[in-house]
Design a protein around this motif. Structure first.
Motif, short mmCIF file in Angstrom:
data_model
loop_
_atom_site.label_atom_id
_atom_site.label_comp_id
_atom_site.label_asym_id
_atom_site.label_seq_id
_atom_site.Cartn_x
_atom_site.Cartn_y
_atom_site.Cartn_z
N UNK A 151 -35.65 12.89 26.53
CA UNK A 151 -35.53 14.18 25.82
C UNK A 151 -36.85 14.96 25.84
N UNK A 152 -37.93 14.25 26.10
CA UNK A 152 -39.25 14.89 25.95
C UNK A 152 -39.42 16.12 26.84
N UNK A 153 -38.73 16.12 27.96
CA UNK A 153 -38.92 17.24 28.88
C UNK A 153 -37.99 18.41 28.60
N UNK A 154 -37.15 18.28 27.58
CA UNK A 154 -36.20 19.35 27.29
C UNK A 154 -36.91 20.57 26.68
N UNK A 155 -36.32 21.74 26.88
CA UNK A 155 -36.98 22.97 26.41
C UNK A 155 -36.84 23.22 24.91
N UNK A 156 -37.41 22.35 24.11
CA UNK A 156 -37.40 22.57 22.67
C UNK A 156 -38.36 23.69 22.32
N UNK A 157 -38.23 24.20 21.10
CA UNK A 157 -39.27 25.10 20.60
C UNK A 157 -40.52 24.26 20.45
N UNK A 158 -41.65 24.93 20.40
CA UNK A 158 -42.92 24.21 20.39
C UNK A 158 -42.97 23.20 19.25
N UNK A 159 -42.52 23.64 18.10
CA UNK A 159 -42.49 22.79 16.92
C UNK A 159 -41.66 21.54 17.12
N UNK A 160 -40.43 21.79 17.53
CA UNK A 160 -39.50 20.67 17.67
C UNK A 160 -39.95 19.71 18.76
N UNK A 193 -45.92 27.81 5.80
CA UNK A 193 -45.21 26.98 4.83
C UNK A 193 -44.00 26.32 5.47
N UNK A 194 -43.26 27.13 6.21
CA UNK A 194 -42.06 26.60 6.85
C UNK A 194 -42.40 25.40 7.71
N UNK A 195 -43.40 25.58 8.55
CA UNK A 195 -43.75 24.50 9.47
C UNK A 195 -44.22 23.25 8.75
N UNK A 196 -45.08 23.46 7.78
CA UNK A 196 -45.63 22.30 7.09
C UNK A 196 -44.56 21.58 6.26
N UNK A 205 -40.84 17.11 5.60
CA UNK A 205 -39.46 16.68 5.35
C UNK A 205 -39.02 15.67 6.41
N UNK A 206 -39.31 15.99 7.65
CA UNK A 206 -38.91 15.10 8.74
C UNK A 206 -39.63 13.76 8.64
N UNK A 207 -40.87 13.80 8.20
CA UNK A 207 -41.60 12.54 8.03
C UNK A 207 -40.98 11.67 6.94
N UNK A 208 -40.55 12.32 5.88
CA UNK A 208 -40.03 11.56 4.75
C UNK A 208 -38.60 11.08 4.93
N UNK A 209 -37.77 11.93 5.55
CA UNK A 209 -36.34 11.60 5.57
C UNK A 209 -35.77 11.35 6.96
N UNK A 210 -36.59 11.41 7.96
CA UNK A 210 -36.08 11.12 9.31
C UNK A 210 -36.16 12.33 10.22
N UNK A 211 -36.65 12.11 11.42
CA UNK A 211 -36.87 13.22 12.35
C UNK A 211 -35.56 13.84 12.82
#
Lengths: 481, 617
Positions: A269-278, B412-415, B420-426
């Motif tokens: 999945x790592x190479x998929x075009x996620x948003x930067x965050x995801x 804020x959204x990002x943090x 949230x993902x760290x606490x409850x699962x990615x």
């Protein structure tokens, strides 16, 4: 609940009842009915336009006409995709119908007796009678194939017979789809989309859906429900919705039970075009599972003291990052940063904030009653070498956590003393019975009355009691009340 | 304090008729498959079925054994299998597999699927594709409406919410229309229909079409006005913690189909008890709409009265005692039982709520509603997440923050999301994608000037063009505009004012005086104005889609029948909470009318958010 009787309950799960058999009368009746069904089914088989006929709720359910129509449309199933009229003997539809009919007969007749009878019905010679016999049960409009998109959609909505065969040009197909969308009936929209899926190449269908949001969403939902993952990913790709596509693909990992395969899938999945965050999160997900597999393998057979004293209740696989950190603070505290299982390594790898780290480590160490470790979490040395306690979370919260892990009063007292806010400090001291803190606070407030009140709550001649006594007798203090 | 009945309130239509109709049709359908048969029932249909029929009735119609649909291989020796299910592709696939497995094993049976409330073409296509169409016959059981109480009708379709609002699938639009048609054909037509929301509009259209097709019946109407409202018009209300008794019971114990299971901690014994919660329960009906803080006092008063009633026995002679036992004792015992249950429930609630630092949670919610000390709220939410306490509560607070603030600042959204993902699962990043799509949890986009521009343009041009313009705008960005709406409709009373919860002065009492449910406020305003006139700005902020239609049939006739005029049917598309029902009951009492709530399902914050989770297969 109305269903309270014990005997009733039995009905929901017991299975000690014998299978029943039809009695003779019943047998005859159903044979008759079946024969009738058989006749009708073959007759309608002739009708080229009936392929997609469906009966919804239009007529009173269960009426003769209804049940007849029901079988009729059902038997035609297989022939949908093949061109009408080319009905060579071993055609799909006939095989299907012959099979299902005979199976019904076998179920409730003496073997052999009616077998030939049912077969004789599927003989092609009967087909010639079809048109006349079919008439009575149709509702006036025989040529459903000549209907406009509006009329067709209307019939579909009402569950009356319809045919989509005549919608062959792209324009007609789209008119049909647009009409379904115009009447807001999701059921019909999906029905038309199923027809388009079968009769249009996906490139063309995708292209047309691009400009039709409502239909598109129905199509996406339909594919999701059907589990047509591949096609769905293709569709999203074609639409340029790459992020959605990436997420859709990523979601698949939830269906993979084996952790090794799941890890490999996440890697893909790592190479998929996620948003930067995801993309960062998915990378974390992969790294996390990879680590967990390593930790799990070694801890499963670990025989260190801590594992004997506190046997693991569950595997660490697929747990969230923070749970993993807690686990590591519990079982692997003090390991060097070089090891995957060490708290500091996990903290660094997953960029865990100081606040979050302290909270988690505090919880784990307090659970183990390692008050020394708790202390060192907050100790900081200033440049003169003095130790001072500092915390990124309020000390009232720290006290709360310590209390929940049943810390002794001495430990609690130390942290209650560190609470900045005087009100919070006093209420904390009162709540956790840290007498010294309470007494000192009242003393500092020069609140004689409160001290007297508090004294009454204490055991006579306890050290605290005596301490208050001494204070009250102290003539040096200038009480405010 | 208790307001069960009030003097001038109009009587409600008898909805038990709907149960009878549903039962009769089911019996009819079962008779279509003569002989003994095993019945497989969808898990979520079992409670609704229990409300209208029982095992004896099923047995009378030759149902041999009953099974719950579990999507696993079955053990049944019956030659006839009947499936009573919701029209879901997954279930139909499972049935197809059963049939095909039987075929392979050379086993012959009859199969019948009864879809309720209706069949879907997609389900039949599955039968066709799996080659079992014809082996399996299908039927429809048009069980559209289950009356849960005198004034609550439910479609019992929790999936309506996700299907319609998240997936954009309109499959249930006709179902809702059919439910309205059913009501109309049984109880008479309506003189006026109001509504707001995209789905509401479609449901109205679908209903109108259905009525045009069907034969017109000129009956004396039993209710005159209908209000249709989409759940996404107001997400704030269902996300708030409930504090009226019935809502709190639902939040903590989950009321299922009008019944709740109280565990050992409530019953103070070792077993659980299932209790029906409705107006038949005399104790419950008096406290259900009360703010929780009043309930304890009420219950203890009630207990004292009960004691006095029991004490009457003392000094009675034989005759009096006989009369007492015959007339009163049974009632007293019943009341006694109910009273101890509700006291137990209240105690258990108190315990749970203090444990969770409920006061702090409520304080944060109220600050968010007020738009006050937002930084502190964010810190609180962050700690909530860090401590890994209730995954749903954390999500709920995040959504409340986002809606009330028109989205979160990027950082804020990002943090918060990362924590949230760290606490409850990615895997919850899928949940976040869903929430964003629905506008429940968003990141503010750069150039947040849209709303400002919108309102400026709005002032320049006349109403009609505004409508068109906002349509265009709303497709660009769906803003919650909560702050502006709240100001405009005075949803949040000025802080600092005392609010006596024992003598509520408005619907805000259902949220401790801190907030009037937006949905209910809209209903109040529209009924008052007899339409949307004067509310243009409000509807614009709600993304339009409002309508008001005067019914064609016998409106003058309806007006003459005053009782009916004062009954208002409110349909919530996507679910409604007990707090909203309590608020409407209060409003009805104030205005001398009564509300009947029709909802696709009873919802609350947990159900709403759970429907949007995507963290498991």
């Amino acid at each position: 609940m109305t269903r309270a009787k014990p005997e009733d309950d039995e009905y929901w799960n017991s299975s000690k009842f014998k299978a029943f058999t039809f009695d003779d009368e019943d047998d005859e009746f159903s044979q008759l009915k079946e024969s009738k069904r058989a006749v009708n089914s073959i007759l309608v088989d002739e009708d080229e336009d009936d392929v997609e006929r469906v009966s919804w709720s239009g007529e009173p359910v269960g009426s003769i006409s209804w049940s007849v129509k029901e079988t009729a449309s059902s038997i035609r199933s297989g022939s949908e995709q093949s061109f009408p009229k080319i009905d060579t003997t071993p055609s799909l539809s006939k095989q299907g119908s012959g099979y299902s009919l005979s199976s019904l007969f076998k179920a409730k007749s003496k073997p052999g007796a009616f077998q030939s009878f049912s077969e004789s019905f599927s003989d092609t010679s009967f087909r010639t009678y079809a048109p006349e016999l079919r008439k009575p049960k149709s509702d006036g409009k025989d040529f459903v194939s000549d209907l406009s998109p509006e009329e067709t959609v209307r019939r579909m909505q009402k569950g009356r017979p319809f045919s989509l065969e005549k919608f062959r040009s792209l324009q007609d197909k789209l008119l049909l789809l647009d009409e379904a969308v115009a009447v807001y009936d999701g059921n019909v929209i999906t029905a038309v989309l199923i027809f388009l899926k079968k009769s249009l190449s996906k490139e063309i269908l995708f292209r047309e859906l691009m400009a039709r949001d409502v239909a598109l969403r129905h199509y996406v939902h339909y594919l999701k429900e059907m589990g047509e993952q591949k096609l769905l990913v293709e569709l999203l790709k074609a639409l340029g919705r790459t992020e959605d596509m990436a997420l859709m693909h990523y979601k698949e990992h939830l269906n993979i039970k084996d952790e090794g395969r799941r890890r490999d899938f996440l890697k893909s999945c790592l190479s998929l075009p996620f948003s930067q965050d995801d993309a960062t999160h998915v990378q974390d997900h992969y790294t996390l599972l990879e680590r967990q597999i390593i930790i799990e393998a070694s801890d499963k057979k670990a025989d260190a003291e801590i594992f004997k004293k506190f046997p693991r209740k569950a595997s660490i696989l697929n747990m969230p990052i923070i749970t993993t950190l807690y686990y590591s603070c519990f079982y692997h505290y003090g390991e060097s940063e070089g090891t995957f299982s060490s708290p500091s390594n996990i903290r660094k790898t997953f960029r865990i904030s100081e606040k979050q780290y302290i909270l988690t480590a505090l919880g784990a160490r307090a659970k183990l009653k390692s008050w020394f470790d708790v202390d060192s979490l907050f100790n900081t040395k200033n440049w003169l070498g003095y130790t001072k306690k500092k915390s990124p979370i309020g000390f009232h919260r720290v006290v709360d956590i310590l209390h929940k892990n049943s810390a002794p009063v001495q430990v609690l007292q130390e942290y209650v003393n560190l609470i900045d806010d005087p009100d919070l400090k006093l209420s904390g001291a009162l709540k956790y019975k840290c007498h010294d803190v309470v007494i000192n606070t009242y003393r500092d407030l020069k609140d004689r009355q409160q001290l007297i009140v508090y004294r009454e709550k204490l055991e006579r001649d306890s050290p605290e009691y005596r301490k208050i006594q001494e204070l009250l007798n102290n003539v040096q203090i200038r009480w405010k009340n | 304090m208790a307001h069960t009945e009030w003097k001038d309130a109009p009587g409600l239509p008898d909805f038990s008729l709907l149960k009878r109709l549903a039962r009769d049709q089911l019996i009819f359908l079962l008779e279509q498959l003569p002989g003994k048969k095993d019945l497989f029932i969808d898990a979520d249909l079992m409670s609704p079925l229990d409300r209208i029929a029982n095992v004896t009735i099923l047995k009378q119609h030759e149902v041999d054994k009953l099974y719950k649909v579990e999507l696993k291989p079955i053990v049944s020796s019956s030659d006839q299998l009947c499936f009573l299910i919701r029209p879901r592709i997954q279930t139909v696939k499972w049935i197809s597999d059963l049939v095909n497995a039987d075929k392979v094993a050379g086993r012959f049976r009859r199969y019948k699927i009864i879809f309720t409330p209706q069949k879907f073409y997609a389900c039949e296509t599955v039968l066709e594709e799996q080659g079992v169409y014809g082996d399996v016959t299908t039927d429809e059981w048009n069980f559209y409406i289950l009356p849960l109480d005198d004034d609550i009708l439910s479609l019992e379709l929790p999936e309506f919410f996700r299907d319609n609002f998240l997936e954009g699938d309109q499959r249930w639009v006709t179902t809702a229309g059919s439910a309205l048609r059913l009501l109309q054909s049984v109880y008479g037509s309506f003189s006026k229909v109001y509504g707001i929301g995209r789905c509401a509009k479609m449901v109205y259209e679908s209903w109108r079409e259905l009525m045009e097709d069907g034969e017109q019946r000129t009956r004396q109407p039993e209710f005159a006005k209908v209000f249709l409202v989409d759940r996404d018009v107001d997400f704030v209300t269902p996300l708030c913690s409930q504090v009226v008794y019935e809502g709190l019971v639902d939040d903590l114990f989950r009321i299922k189909c009008g019944s709740v299971e109280f565990g050992p901690d409530v019953t103070s014994s070792d077993k659980s008890i299932k209790v029906m919660l409705n107006s038949q329960d005399k104790v419950f009906s008096e406290i259900r709409n009360e703010h929780f803080s009043n309930v304890f006092g009420f219950l203890s008063q009630k207990a004292k009265n009960l004691q006095t009633a029991y004490d009457k026995r003392r000094g009675m002679d034989i005759q009096q005692m006989k009369a007492f036992v015959a007339d009163e004792l049974k009632g007293l015992k019943q009341e006694h039982r109910l009273l101890s249950l509700h006291i137990g429930a209240s105690e258990s609630m108190m315990k749970k709520k203090t444990k969770q630092d409920f006061q702090e949670l409520l304080k944060t919610e109220h600050s968010l509603l007020e738009g006050f000390e937002i930084r502190e709220c964010i810190t609180y939410i962050e700690e909530h997440i860090n401590r890994q306490v209730s995954m749903i509560d954390s999500l709920r607070l995040l959504c409340l923050l986002s809606i009330t603030e028109n989205g979160l600042l990027s950082k804020d959204y990002r943090s918060l999301k990362a924590q949230y993902l760290q606490s409850y699962g990615i895997e919850h990043l899928l949940t976040f994608a869903n929430l964003r799509q629905l506008g429940l949890l968003e990141e503010q986009q750069a150039g947040e000037t849209l709303t400002v521009m919108e309102s400026k343009v709005g002032k320049l041009v006349n109403d009609k063009t505004v409508g068109k313009l906002t349509d265009a705008f709303s497709s660009l960005a769906k803003k919650s505009n909560f702050r502006a709406l709240s100001k405009r409709l005075a949803l949040v009373p000025k802080s600092g004012e005392e609010y006596d919860l024992r003598v509520p002065r408005d619907m805000a009492y259902v949220f401790s005086g801190a907030y009037i449910p937006l949905s209910c406020k809209l209903i109040e305003q529209v009924l008052e104005r007899d339409g949307w006139t004067g509310m243009e700005e409000v509807t614009r902020m709600l993304n339009g889609q409002e309508f008001a239609v005067t019914g064609g049939s016998s409106s003058s006739e309806a007006r003459s029948k005053t009782d009916a005029q004062r009954i208002v049917l409110v349909m919530f598309l996507g679910g409604c909470t007990f707090s909203e029902i309590s608020a409407l009951r209060f409003l009805g009492k104030e205005r001398g009318c009564r509300f009947i709530v029709v909802t696709t399902a009873i919802t609350n914050s947990s159900r709403l958010l759970e429907a949007l989770l995507d963290n498991s297969a």
